[in-house]
Design a protein around this motif. Structure first.
Motif, PDB file in Angstrom:
ATOM      1  N   PRO A 166       5.017 -11.906  -7.279  1.00 13.91           N
ATOM      2  CA  PRO A 166       3.957 -11.102  -7.892  1.00 13.91           C
ATOM      3  C   PRO A 166       3.407 -10.092  -6.881  1.00 13.91           C
ATOM      4  CG  PRO A 166       3.692 -13.386  -8.497  1.00 13.91           C
ATOM      5  CD  PRO A 166       4.791 -13.341  -7.462  1.00 13.91           C
ATOM      6  N   THR A 167       3.174  -8.867  -7.349  1.00 10.35           N
ATOM      7  CA  THR A 167       2.855  -7.770  -6.431  1.00 10.35           C
ATOM      8  C   THR A 167       1.658  -6.967  -6.897  1.00 10.35           C
ATOM      9  OG1 THR A 167       5.198  -7.601  -5.828  1.00 10.35           O
ATOM     10  CG2 THR A 167       3.834  -5.685  -5.367  1.00 10.35           C
ATOM     11  N   LEU A 168       0.850  -6.553  -5.909  1.00  8.49           N
ATOM     12  CA  LEU A 168      -0.215  -5.575  -6.103  1.00  8.49           C
ATOM     13  C   LEU A 168       0.260  -4.282  -5.450  1.00  8.49           C
ATOM     14  CD1 LEU A 168      -3.365  -7.633  -4.983  1.00  8.49           C
ATOM     15  CD2 LEU A 168      -2.579  -7.255  -7.325  1.00  8.49           C
ATOM     16  N   LEU A 169       0.317  -3.191  -6.195  1.00 10.45           N
ATOM     17  CA  LEU A 169       0.643  -1.880  -5.638  1.00 10.45           C
ATOM     18  C   LEU A 169      -0.651  -1.089  -5.546  1.00 10.45           C
ATOM     19  CD1 LEU A 169       2.732   0.200  -4.649  1.00 10.45           C
ATOM     20  CD2 LEU A 169       2.973   0.926  -7.058  1.00 10.45           C
ATOM     21  N   LEU A 170      -1.086  -0.765  -4.332  1.00 13.80           N
ATOM     22  CA  LEU A 170      -2.353  -0.086  -4.092  1.00 13.80           C
ATOM     23  C   LEU A 170      -2.141   1.416  -3.973  1.00 13.80           C
ATOM     24  CD1 LEU A 170      -2.941  -3.068  -3.409  1.00 13.80           C
ATOM     25  CD2 LEU A 170      -4.382  -2.275  -1.556  1.00 13.80           C
TER      26      LEU A 170
ATOM     27  N   GLY B 174       0.831  -1.200   0.000  1.00 17.42           N
ATOM     28  CA  GLY B 174       0.000   0.000   0.000  1.00 17.42           C
ATOM     29  C   GLY B 174       0.862   1.244   0.000  1.00 17.42           C
ATOM     30  N   THR B 175       0.255   2.363  -0.322  1.00 18.83           N
ATOM     31  CA  THR B 175       0.972   3.630  -0.351  1.00 18.83           C
ATOM     32  C   THR B 175       0.446   4.549   0.739  1.00 18.83           C
ATOM     33  OG1 THR B 175      -0.611   4.385  -2.021  1.00 18.83           O
ATOM     34  CG2 THR B 175       1.491   3.530  -2.806  1.00 18.83           C
ATOM     35  N   MET B 176       1.326   5.426   1.220  1.00 18.13           N
ATOM     36  CA  MET B 176       0.914   6.407   2.216  1.00 18.13           C
ATOM     37  C   MET B 176       1.793   7.638   2.076  1.00 18.13           C
ATOM     38  SD  MET B 176       2.482   4.618   5.645  1.00 18.13           S
ATOM     39  CE  MET B 176       2.311   6.015   6.703  1.00 18.13           C
ATOM     40  N   GLY B 177       1.257   8.782   2.516  1.00 15.57           N
ATOM     41  CA  GLY B 177       2.025  10.018   2.495  1.00 15.57           C
ATOM     42  C   GLY B 177       3.154   9.964   3.507  1.00 15.57           C
ATOM     43  N   ALA B 178       4.133  10.816   3.313  1.00 20.15           N
ATOM     44  CA  ALA B 178       5.311  10.834   4.188  1.00 20.15           C
ATOM     45  C   ALA B 178       4.946  11.148   5.635  1.00 20.15           C
ATOM     46  CB  ALA B 178       6.326  11.845   3.669  1.00 20.15           C
ATOM     47  N   GLU B 179       3.903  11.917   5.853  1.00 20.65           N
ATOM     48  CA  GLU B 179       3.514  12.315   7.208  1.00 20.65           C
ATOM     49  C   GLU B 179       2.259  11.588   7.681  1.00 20.65           C
ATOM     50  OE1 GLU B 179       5.393  14.294   9.111  1.00 20.65           O
ATOM     51  OE2 GLU B 179       6.799  14.367   7.438  1.00 20.65           O
ATOM     52  N   ALA B 180       1.974  10.429   7.105  1.00 19.09           N
ATOM     53  CA  ALA B 180       0.753   9.696   7.465  1.00 19.09           C
ATOM     54  C   ALA B 180       0.850   9.135   8.880  1.00 19.09           C
ATOM     55  CB  ALA B 180       0.517   8.576   6.464  1.00 19.09           C
ATOM     56  N   HIS B 181      -0.280   8.688   9.376  1.00 20.84           N
ATOM     57  CA  HIS B 181      -0.396   8.165  10.740  1.00 20.84           C
ATOM     58  C   HIS B 181       0.516   6.958  10.984  1.00 20.84           C
ATOM     59  CE1 HIS B 181      -3.001   5.616   8.302  1.00 20.84           C
ATOM     60  NE2 HIS B 181      -2.838   4.700   9.229  1.00 20.84           N
ATOM     61  N   GLN B 182       0.778   6.708  12.231  1.00 16.96           N
ATOM     62  CA  GLN B 182       1.567   5.528  12.598  1.00 16.96           C
ATOM     63  C   GLN B 182       0.778   4.279  12.228  1.00 16.96           C
ATOM     64  OE1 GLN B 182       4.613   5.508  13.575  1.00 16.96           O
ATOM     65  NE2 GLN B 182       4.822   7.712  13.769  1.00 16.96           N
TER      66      GLN B 182
ATOM     67  N   GLU C 244      -8.045  11.148   0.606  1.00 13.01           N
ATOM     68  CA  GLU C 244      -8.131  10.320   1.809  1.00 13.01           C
ATOM     69  C   GLU C 244      -7.158   9.147   1.830  1.00 13.01           C
ATOM     70  OE1 GLU C 244     -12.202   9.094   1.890  1.00 13.01           O
ATOM     71  OE2 GLU C 244     -12.943  11.153   1.799  1.00 13.01           O
ATOM     72  N   GLY C 245      -6.485   8.875   0.743  1.00  9.63           N
ATOM     73  CA  GLY C 245      -5.586   7.727   0.694  1.00  9.63           C
ATOM     74  C   GLY C 245      -6.357   6.430   0.558  1.00  9.63           C
ATOM     75  N   LEU C 246      -5.752   5.340   1.009  1.00  7.29           N
ATOM     76  CA  LEU C 246      -6.388   4.024   0.910  1.00  7.29           C
ATOM     77  C   LEU C 246      -7.539   3.896   1.900  1.00  7.29           C
ATOM     78  CD1 LEU C 246      -3.243   1.711   0.626  1.00  7.29           C
ATOM     79  CD2 LEU C 246      -4.928   2.173  -1.159  1.00  7.29           C
ATOM     80  N   SER C 247      -8.578   3.206   1.467  1.00 11.06           N
ATOM     81  CA  SER C 247      -9.698   2.927   2.372  1.00 11.06           C
ATOM     82  C   SER C 247      -9.224   1.979   3.467  1.00 11.06           C
ATOM     83  CB  SER C 247     -10.858   2.292   1.597  1.00 11.06           C
ATOM     84  OG  SER C 247     -10.460   1.037   1.076  1.00 11.06           O
ATOM     85  N   ARG C 248      -9.862   2.027   4.619  1.00 13.44           N
ATOM     86  CA  ARG C 248      -9.470   1.169   5.743  1.00 13.44           C
ATOM     87  C   ARG C 248      -9.494  -0.322   5.387  1.00 13.44           C
ATOM     88  NH1 ARG C 248      -8.482   3.782  10.388  1.00 13.44           N
ATOM     89  NH2 ARG C 248      -9.503   5.777  10.749  1.00 13.44           N
ATOM     90  N   PRO C 249     -10.537  -0.804   4.694  1.00 11.27           N
ATOM     91  CA  PRO C 249     -10.534  -2.234   4.356  1.00 11.27           C
ATOM     92  C   PRO C 249      -9.338  -2.656   3.500  1.00 11.27           C
ATOM     93  CG  PRO C 249     -12.731  -1.316   4.073  1.00 11.27           C
ATOM     94  CD  PRO C 249     -11.806  -0.164   4.312  1.00 11.27           C
ATOM     95  N   LEU C 250      -8.959  -1.831   2.510  1.00  9.45           N
ATOM     96  CA  LEU C 250      -7.802  -2.182   1.682  1.00  9.45           C
ATOM     97  C   LEU C 250      -6.498  -1.999   2.454  1.00  9.45           C
ATOM     98  CD1 LEU C 250      -8.696  -0.862  -1.884  1.00  9.45           C
ATOM     99  CD2 LEU C 250      -8.511  -3.224  -1.109  1.00  9.45           C
TER     100      LEU C 250
END
Length: 196
Positions: free
Chosen positions: A137-141, A113-121, A147-153
């Motif tokens: 094999p990889t999935l890049l989300l 998954g991806t997140m911003g540099a200052e995202a939550h812990q 809002e970024g990635l949804s909580r379920p993903l």
């Protein structure tokens, strides 16, 4: 015929393109030994979607998957922003991205998954994009622009990746545009993958 749109002297009437659906039959032809699928979670801006498709195609992504809900439809604006890539590189639409990701995990795929540099812990390990490598094999989300990635993903991710800033950032400018971040991450990941 162009309804007042810019046409540079040429118009063509064509049927609209839509999202592709999963094909259960085995693929023929060359299949990557270590495929990379780009999974888009609620990308809403057509210019971002078009730029993401162009980068994914250029850099060698094997498949782009998108949620059919709360996502930008495949429109002429997306096609133009992709410089026509949308016409030659199919985008798969899924009713439920979570189910697709769970199936791929069961098949041994890695979920990043991806997140911003200052995202939550997070309890999930976070690495810099320069340290990311494909070993299977990889999935890049890629998450929504705001809002970024949804909580379920996010809960299905086995690792997270971030692009570190090159300086201290002013509040309100803590992240990159979704299409720019995607291109950087794809280049970082695919340029070091020798087994594809």
């Amino acid at each position: 015929m162009s309804s007042g749109g810019v046409h540079q002297g040429v118009c063509l009437q064509a049927s609209p393109l839509g999202y592709l659906t999963e094909d259960p039959s085995p693929r023929r032809g060359k299949v990557a030994t270590m495929p990379l699928w780009l999974v888009l979670d609620r990308i809403q801006d057509p210019m971002n979607l078009g730029a993401i498709l162009r980068s994914a195609y250029f850099l060698g992504v094997d498949r782009v998957a998108s949620s059919l809900h709360h996502s930008c439809p495949l429109t002429p604006v997306v096609s133009k922003a992709s410089s026509g890539v949308m016409e030659v590189f199919g985008v798969y639409g899924y009713e439920n991205l979570e189910d697709m990701v769970k199936r791929k995990v069961a098949e041994g795929w890695k979920v990043v998954g991806t997140m911003g540099a200052e995202a939550h812990q997070s309890q999930i390990p976070v690495s810099r994009c320069s340290d990311l490598q494909m070993s299977r094999p990889t999935l890049l989300l890629i998450g929504n622009e705001g809002e970024g990635l949804s909580r379920p993903l996010l809960s299905l991710c086995q690792s997270l990746v971030t692009i570190p800033a090159g300086r201290e950032l002013v509040p309100g400018v803590e992240s990159l545009n979704a299409s720019v971040a995607t291109a950087i991450l794809l280049h970082s990941l695919l340029s070091r993958s020798s087994t594809r």
